[in-house]
Design an enzyme around this catalytic site. Structure first.
Site, PDB file in Angstrom:
ATOM      1  N   HIS A   1     -14.133   8.074   8.812  1.00  0.00           N
ATOM      2  CA  HIS A   1     -14.973   6.735   8.843  1.00  0.00           C
ATOM      3  C   HIS A   1     -16.480   7.556   9.422  1.00  0.00           C
ATOM      4  O   HIS A   1     -17.560   6.704   9.719  1.00  0.00           O
ATOM      5  CB  HIS A   1     -14.667   5.754   9.683  1.00  0.00           C
ATOM      6  CG  HIS A   1     -13.851   4.718   9.009  1.00  0.00           C
ATOM      7  ND1 HIS A   1     -13.798   4.262   8.021  1.00  0.00           N
ATOM      8  CD2 HIS A   1     -12.182   4.625   9.415  1.00  0.00           C
ATOM      9  CE1 HIS A   1     -12.669   3.507   7.526  1.00  0.00           C
ATOM     10  NE2 HIS A   1     -11.751   3.887   8.390  1.00  0.00           N
TER      11      HIS A   1
ATOM     12  N   GLU B   1     -51.169 -17.191  22.683  1.00  0.00           N
ATOM     13  CA  GLU B   1     -52.492 -16.508  21.912  1.00  0.00           C
ATOM     14  C   GLU B   1     -53.151 -15.488  22.829  1.00  0.00           C
ATOM     15  O   GLU B   1     -54.399 -15.397  22.965  1.00  0.00           O
ATOM     16  CB  GLU B   1     -53.471 -17.612  21.479  1.00  0.00           C
ATOM     17  CG  GLU B   1     -52.931 -18.775  20.494  1.00  0.00           C
ATOM     18  CD  GLU B   1     -53.894 -19.363  19.797  1.00  0.00           C
ATOM     19  OE1 GLU B   1     -55.162 -19.062  19.950  1.00  0.00           O
ATOM     20  OE2 GLU B   1     -53.567 -19.728  18.840  1.00  0.00           O
TER      21      GLU B   1
ATOM     22  N   HIS C   1     -20.042   9.317   9.753  1.00  0.00           N
ATOM     23  CA  HIS C   1     -21.404   9.672   8.919  1.00  0.00           C
ATOM     24  C   HIS C   1     -21.965  10.818   9.255  1.00  0.00           C
ATOM     25  O   HIS C   1     -21.575  11.561  10.021  1.00  0.00           O
ATOM     26  CB  HIS C   1     -22.181   8.497   9.214  1.00  0.00           C
ATOM     27  CG  HIS C   1     -21.926   7.006   8.540  1.00  0.00           C
ATOM     28  ND1 HIS C   1     -22.878   6.064   8.691  1.00  0.00           N
ATOM     29  CD2 HIS C   1     -20.950   6.704   8.223  1.00  0.00           C
ATOM     30  CE1 HIS C   1     -22.347   4.814   7.934  1.00  0.00           C
ATOM     31  NE2 HIS C   1     -21.017   5.302   7.639  1.00  0.00           N
TER      32      HIS C   1
ATOM     33  N   TYR D   1     -14.646   1.188  16.042  1.00  0.00           N
ATOM     34  CA  TYR D   1     -13.031   1.616  15.712  1.00  0.00           C
ATOM     35  C   TYR D   1     -12.373   1.718  17.207  1.00  0.00           C
ATOM     36  O   TYR D   1     -11.312   1.428  17.179  1.00  0.00           O
ATOM     37  CB  TYR D   1     -12.654   2.718  14.973  1.00  0.00           C
ATOM     38  CG  TYR D   1     -12.861   2.664  13.545  1.00  0.00           C
ATOM     39  CD1 TYR D   1     -11.944   1.834  12.706  1.00  0.00           C
ATOM     40  CD2 TYR D   1     -14.252   2.888  12.982  1.00  0.00           C
ATOM     41  CE1 TYR D   1     -12.313   1.618  11.522  1.00  0.00           C
ATOM     42  CE2 TYR D   1     -14.452   2.247  11.561  1.00  0.00           C
ATOM     43  CZ  TYR D   1     -13.408   1.930  10.797  1.00  0.00           C
ATOM     44  OH  TYR D   1     -13.571   1.460   9.679  1.00  0.00           O
TER      45      TYR D   1
ATOM     46  N   ARG E   1     -21.047  -2.742   3.896  1.00  0.00           N
ATOM     47  CA  ARG E   1     -19.677  -3.503   3.643  1.00  0.00           C
ATOM     48  C   ARG E   1     -19.918  -5.172   3.976  1.00  0.00           C
ATOM     49  O   ARG E   1     -20.601  -5.206   5.080  1.00  0.00           O
ATOM     50  CB  ARG E   1     -18.649  -2.955   4.609  1.00  0.00           C
ATOM     51  CG  ARG E   1     -17.358  -3.721   4.291  1.00  0.00           C
ATOM     52  CD  ARG E   1     -16.159  -3.165   5.260  1.00  0.00           C
ATOM     53  NE  ARG E   1     -14.788  -3.741   4.902  1.00  0.00           N
ATOM     54  CZ  ARG E   1     -13.717  -3.532   5.465  1.00  0.00           C
ATOM     55  NH1 ARG E   1     -13.858  -2.630   6.701  1.00  0.00           N
ATOM     56  NH2 ARG E   1     -12.762  -4.239   5.181  1.00  0.00           N
TER      57      ARG E   1
ATOM     58  N   HIS F   1     -30.136   7.811   8.071  1.00  0.00           N
ATOM     59  CA  HIS F   1     -30.055   8.134   9.313  1.00  0.00           C
ATOM     60  C   HIS F   1     -31.360   8.565  10.055  1.00  0.00           C
ATOM     61  O   HIS F   1     -32.097   9.192   9.083  1.00  0.00           O
ATOM     62  CB  HIS F   1     -28.758   8.675   9.880  1.00  0.00           C
ATOM     63  CG  HIS F   1     -27.517   8.204   9.343  1.00  0.00           C
ATOM     64  ND1 HIS F   1     -26.886   8.698   8.133  1.00  0.00           N
ATOM     65  CD2 HIS F   1     -26.631   7.368   9.902  1.00  0.00           C
ATOM     66  CE1 HIS F   1     -25.918   7.757   8.034  1.00  0.00           C
ATOM     67  NE2 HIS F   1     -25.510   7.224   9.029  1.00  0.00           N
TER      68      HIS F   1
ATOM     69  N   LYS G   1       0.862  -1.196  -0.293  1.00  0.00           N
ATOM     70  CA  LYS G   1       0.062  -0.026   0.149  1.00  0.00           C
ATOM     71  C   LYS G   1       0.858   1.290  -0.060  1.00  0.00           C
ATOM     72  O   LYS G   1       1.971   1.147   0.610  1.00  0.00           O
ATOM     73  CB  LYS G   1      -1.021   0.024   1.237  1.00  0.00           C
ATOM     74  CG  LYS G   1      -2.211  -0.833   1.130  1.00  0.00           C
ATOM     75  CD  LYS G   1      -3.204  -0.555   2.145  1.00  0.00           C
ATOM     76  CE  LYS G   1      -4.342  -1.388   1.776  1.00  0.00           C
ATOM     77  NZ  LYS G   1      -5.516  -0.972   2.988  1.00  0.00           N
TER      78      LYS G   1
END
Lengths: 730, 730
Positions: free
Chosen positions: B409, B659, B411, B254, B434, B460, B132
């Site tokens: 990360h 019931e 929102h 996280y 994801r 949301h 990376k």
């Protein structure tokens, strides 16, 4: 379950980077439990009989402080007077049972007081103002509820009558028990004499009253019908309502309900007339019926075929009673693990004994079995076939609905299948469209969508021809026909059932073979499903798979309806399905979905030009009555019949907690069908090149030899079925 | 929970007709458990440390029979070489730990052999071929994985080095541990010196190596940064990465991951440099961080705010480590019930002690609390507000996301809410789009729909203005702003939080007050949610409720899209929502849904001409990447701002087993908002005529008096909030 991968290492201890862990079988909510839970522990800590007894005492004592107010009958089911009378029935029953169990007289007094209060008013009640036409009651809108009320009261009276004065006894017997029994027997012959589950409730209630007050006339009428000829009555119902295997033709949801009066009354018959040997009749049919009800559950819930409420299962009071009685009869320690899973107890000596033995750690795993349950009075009207991968109740299970129609509550899914695994429904049945007792949803009754969608063939994992339902959706016609069964075969590596029917459609004969195969080429057993429509005229064939989970992989090039959705059809249930997408299947369709921690793939060899339609339930549903569940539908249009050969394969392990996933891809590389003169052959090739085969003969004769040419090689065997294992073992 | 109805009677013992039973709190799968489960039992039968130790031994022994094959680095994450190196790291760690715990030398020998095998090849490895760009590794594609590997190896080496020859030690120290540490420190300054969670892993790994080989230089660099100035390094990270309350600004998903290197390394620091008092730093910040991670779970799963994988929860290895270490530090017996719910153990003395104390029955319920967790390094950048109805982990919970953006990360749901009850999500957050580690789903990476849908505000339970996301969907902008917090107030009858932000939209100031009120007018606590958009320009306001369950009742006349469905919009996430139906709200919108055994109603006083849109996630989703979850959205279009005043009400009991259904209808007859000069007042009227009021001041000053005229009556109080109970009590 075999070892999934050599990469799996230490359990529970992986620190950070190599987070692989062996699969732990997940257990769904409400499940009977994993293997571990299924084995009774030596120091049980769950609920016991004493807990329920104490709870009942506390609640009775609270009620005993309140004035008794018996309301004049007025409301239909669910209304105040209806619920109040039901409440008093339970109080009467509980008080009587607690007195019997403990000898504490205050409870007997209260039961007596309640019955006296009813005796004072019951004779004055004419038919219920909201009465149902067919079977009116007086206390309730229908006499079914009245039978249930009497069933409670009669048992309580038997328990407490010695504590009453003669005057009190006369009042209760004359003005309540006899008055009600007369109404339910001579006064309601159309129910009492009918061979039907309402009749069982009525005869059981009247018979129990006979024992309680010592009047054998009621007992004889209950056992043999109003004229005591034996053409009707309880014994006749025992002969007619269950198949020889103990299967009830409306399915387990109704079986559970029907069971109750049978076992309660039979128990009293056994005590009072042991010479009748009632529990030995028809090879022990009542015991069998209790066992088959248990066998028909997964994750604690009944197989939801026909008009079932999916939430119903082994915890229902009928089966709590049934299991205690069966344990009393048989001493089968496997029933203790069912009792443990039920987690509730009745106020009976049998239930107390069951609880004591659970606490004493005597339990063993219940013997869940692969079994064919013949349907119909003589066991000749089809069968419910249950194939289990193992005794573990959470292991892979197929239910093949090769049964008869199942009367008015039956669905039009001849030879439909349900598949379960890991505690979940994998290929699911919609069951009834109904929110039981939720008044805002159509008064809690069956919703209009029950007939229009849930009963229709397209709502099931069953073959639909020309977008019409089996028997044209006619229950009358459906009740006249049942599938012809092929051999049900069970061995270590192969469990298989076959059935066919040629009456569901005018000119299509449907045949379905469903097998579970255990072969080293797969980490877990897999299902082979061969669904064939034989015809020599043009038809469209739809085979739906109501998968439960999220699609993660497919070999199809799906054209999804991403900007506009329309219903899949206009009639026979199709109008309730949104079309979500479509694909050309080529020779083989493969779809993989994920549910909780497992993957499932369906790989199907399809007829030429087959399309795969993706659908979601919920079109034409302005009141949000339907659950929005997904399906894919294999659709072939041919002039000469169609055959879908599917491998249904559980595989892999998705573990988000320790962040690894293995086996997310199907192991199936190819599925092919080969036709011989006297037999068919299915060949599965895995991605590692292993070959597994299944031979299926057209005739079920045991000693007939078969040969099918498979790519130049003759596959040869004798008898209805033969699995050809990848390792060459027999 | 209060008594639901006087009609409820005996538990578990009702026979047939009066099937009422008291509500039993259902417990969701994977839940921390009901009150009962949360209390440690005296004779524990669940998994223990010994089970995990034995499993690890068995699996190690299987591996010890195989040849050691260290592959040359080649594959990226998920590939063979990647997974193989991860596997060896765990084997090295486990073998070392088992030796330390048991003294059985065969495990030390195997750990030594593995490390020697790595020492032989590691120096020859240049940067990874699939590296990376930002943070390349040598054994792995990114050095984060390399840090994790070293963290394992360093601990194992410390455990076993006394069993090695000097020659072996030299080899391992020089060619493996030092070589790798140098690479991760001096060789990767951009990671090592960064105040970021990857930096924590790197410093912890290098620091542990320092202790293991006895080289204080590594330890000092780890603690204080490469130049040992203290501007970087582990201690700096402790100061920066958690708020003073122990909250991690990316959220609990996280936080759990970030926690691991902190607690592992800190433990070694404590042992080797007790004078640093590392666990006392910042008022015990590491201990706090462990506790706040636990507090941020429901049903065993973390609140899934931001890019969370919903399945992650307290069973993750990081928190299994964390709980054992916290128990070692604090002796808090409430942690034993968390350990019990985790059901797995690490191969450490701390984990063994935890297991022993669970088995010994020392556990107590964990102290779940209503709490405000301040966000940001100084606790001044908003807060996560958690309101719990009780200590029962399965009781009603509100999470108000009044936090900062949460970096990349995060929102865009400023002041969004989540609601839980009875073990379930009730108003849910979509979390990340994801399928972690499911290669067929976009290689297991974040799906494109994560940015395009899951991060957007409309995904949301948060206010959306003009169909655009907060901060225009810009993370950079979002990171610059956080809500201003109002008073967080907790008393018996009222728990409430307030927050506002004026930077999420150019000319709309959003204010949200979320309260939980316990009042005799309701059988359970209810939530009052006042969402206001202040503006003096025309805007459209959408307030979504992602309800979980099946709609059973509403006062709306819904025009459903029964024959055709289209997306709700074209951008900012709206394109992923199917429009399912629409209704005019009138003055009050009321919608009731059923989930498992409970009903939930949202009753909202809305602005004039408000519409209610019904939606389902899944439009524009050709690859079936999204879960098809439902929502309703309150939509107002005004020129002068908009206010939605909602009562979110759990009620009733649906019991299909026996019931009965009670309380299926909302108790709320009317909700009204009254504006005063300095305060607002919300009035709820129930169907039985009870009145409950809530006063909310505009200023949060403690001693300011307020008066609001409500239908001619002055409602008067002092301070930010005041609940006016139906029974007149204060």
């Amino acid at each position: 379950m075999r070892k999934l991968s050599s990469l799996i290492i230490a359990g529970g201890v992986s620190l950070t980077v190599a987070g692989c862990q062996p699969s732990q079988s997940p257990t769904a909510q409400g499940s009977v439990g994993s293997k571990k839970a299924n084995v009774a522990a030596s120091s049980y800590q769950g609920p016991t009989f004493e807990d329920d007894l104490n709870a009942a005492k506390v609640q009775l004592e609270a009620q005993m402080k309140l004035p008794i107010t018996v309301p004049v009958p007025k409301d239909p089911g669910g209304g105040y007077t209806h619920e109040k009378h039901k409440q008093y029935a339970t109080l009467i029953y509980n008080a009587g049972q607690i007195y019997k169990l403990t000898g504490e007289k205050q409870y007997a007094d209260y039961a007596g007081k309640l019955m006296l209060a009813y005796a004072k008013v019951y004779p004055s009640w004419a038919l219920h103002p909201a009465k149902k036409e067919q079977s009116p009651g007086r206390m309730f809108w229908q006499n079914l509820n009245e039978s249930m009320w009497l069933l409670n009261a009669a048992q309580s009276y038997a328990a407490i009558k010695d504590t009453l004065t003669q005057e009190q006894r006369d009042l209760i017997e004359t003005d309540l028990l006899r008055n009600m029994s007369d109404f339910l027997s001579d006064g309601s012959p159309e129910t009492f004499n009918k061979v039907h589950n309402h009749g069982t409730w009525a005869t059981a209630a009247v018979g129990l009253t006979g024992y309680a007050i010592g009047d054998d006339e009621y007992v004889q009428q209950a056992l043999l019908g109003l004229d005591k000829s034996g053409d009707a009555g309880f014994l006749k119902q025992m002969d007619k309502l269950f198949s020889p295997d103990g299967y009830y033709n409306e399915g387990p949801y109704y079986q559970r309900f029907a069971l109750m009066p049978f076992v309660i009354f039979a128990q009293e018959v056994q005590k009072n007339n042991p010479e009748l040997k009632i529990f030995e009749k028809r090879d022990g049919i009542l015991r069998k019926a209790i066992y088959t009800t248990i066998q028909q559950n997964y994750g604690g819930l009944f197989f939801p075929i026909n008009d079932a409420i999916k939430e119903k299962g082994i915890k229902t009071r009928e089966l709590v009673h049934g299991v205690a009685i069966a344990y009393d009869l048989t001493g089968d320690k496997g029933l203790l693990s069912i009792g443990k899973a039920q987690g509730r107890f009745m106020l009976t000596p049998e239930s107390r004994k069951l609880s004591q033995d659970i606490v004493a750690g005597k339990g063993e795993p219940f013997n869940y079995r692969t079994m064919r349950l013949g349907d119909g009075e003589d066991g000749t009207e089809g069968a419910l076939d249950i194939i289990r991968a193992s005794e573990d109740p959470d292991d892979l299970v197929i239910v093949a609905k090769n049964t008869s129609q199942g009367l008015g509550h039956g669905h039009f899914d001849k030879m439909g299948i349900l598949v379960y695994d890991a505690g979940y429904e994998i290929l699911r049945d919609y069951a009834a469209a109904r929110f039981l007792n939720v008044e805002a949803k159509y008064g809690g009754h069956y919703l209009p969508e029950n007939n229009k969608f849930a009963k229709q063939t397209i709502a099931h994992n069953a073959l639909v021809v020309d977008e019409t339902s089996h028997f044209g959706g006619s229950t009358v016609l459906g009740n006249q026909h049942s599938p012809e069964l092929g051999t049900f075969y069970v061995s270590d590596g192969l469990k298989i059932t076959s059935a066919e029917i040629s009456t569901a459609y005018d000119d299509v004969r449907m045949v379905r073979n469903v097998a579970m195969i255990d072969d080293p080429a797969f980490t877990r057993p897999v299902i082979i499903d061969v669904m064939t429509g034989h015809a020599d005229t043009p038809h469209q064939y739809d085979l739906p798979f109501y998968y439960n989970g999220h699609i993660v992989d497919t070999n199809l090039d799906i054209e999804a309806d991403t900007l506009i959705r329309k219903p899949l059809g206009t009639a026979n249930g199709y109008q309730y399905l949104w079309k979500v997408g479509e694909a050309d299947a080529g020779e083989t369709s493969q779809i993989t979905w994920l549910l909780d921690r497992s993957f499932y793939s369906v790989t199907t060899a399809v007829p030429e030009n087959t399309k795969v339609l993706f659908a979601e339930i919920g079109a034409n549903d302005p009141d949000f009555n339907l659950r929005n569940e997904p399906a894919f539908i294999l659709r072939a249009t041919t002039t000469n019949g169609a055959r879908f050969v599917s491998v249904i394969e559980p595989h892999g392990d998705y573990n988000p907690t320790v962040e690894y996933t293995i086996g997310s891809h199907s192991q199936v590389a190819d599925v092919k069908h080969f036709a011989g003169d006297s037999a068919d052959y299915v060949r599965i090739e895995t991605k590692t090149g292993a070959i597994v085969g299944l031979g299926i003969a057209k005739s079920m004769t045991e000693d007939q030899a078969h040969s099918v040419s498979v790519d130049g090689q003759d596959m040869v065997w004798t008898g209805p079925y033969k699995v050809f294992h990848s390792n060459g073992e027999p």
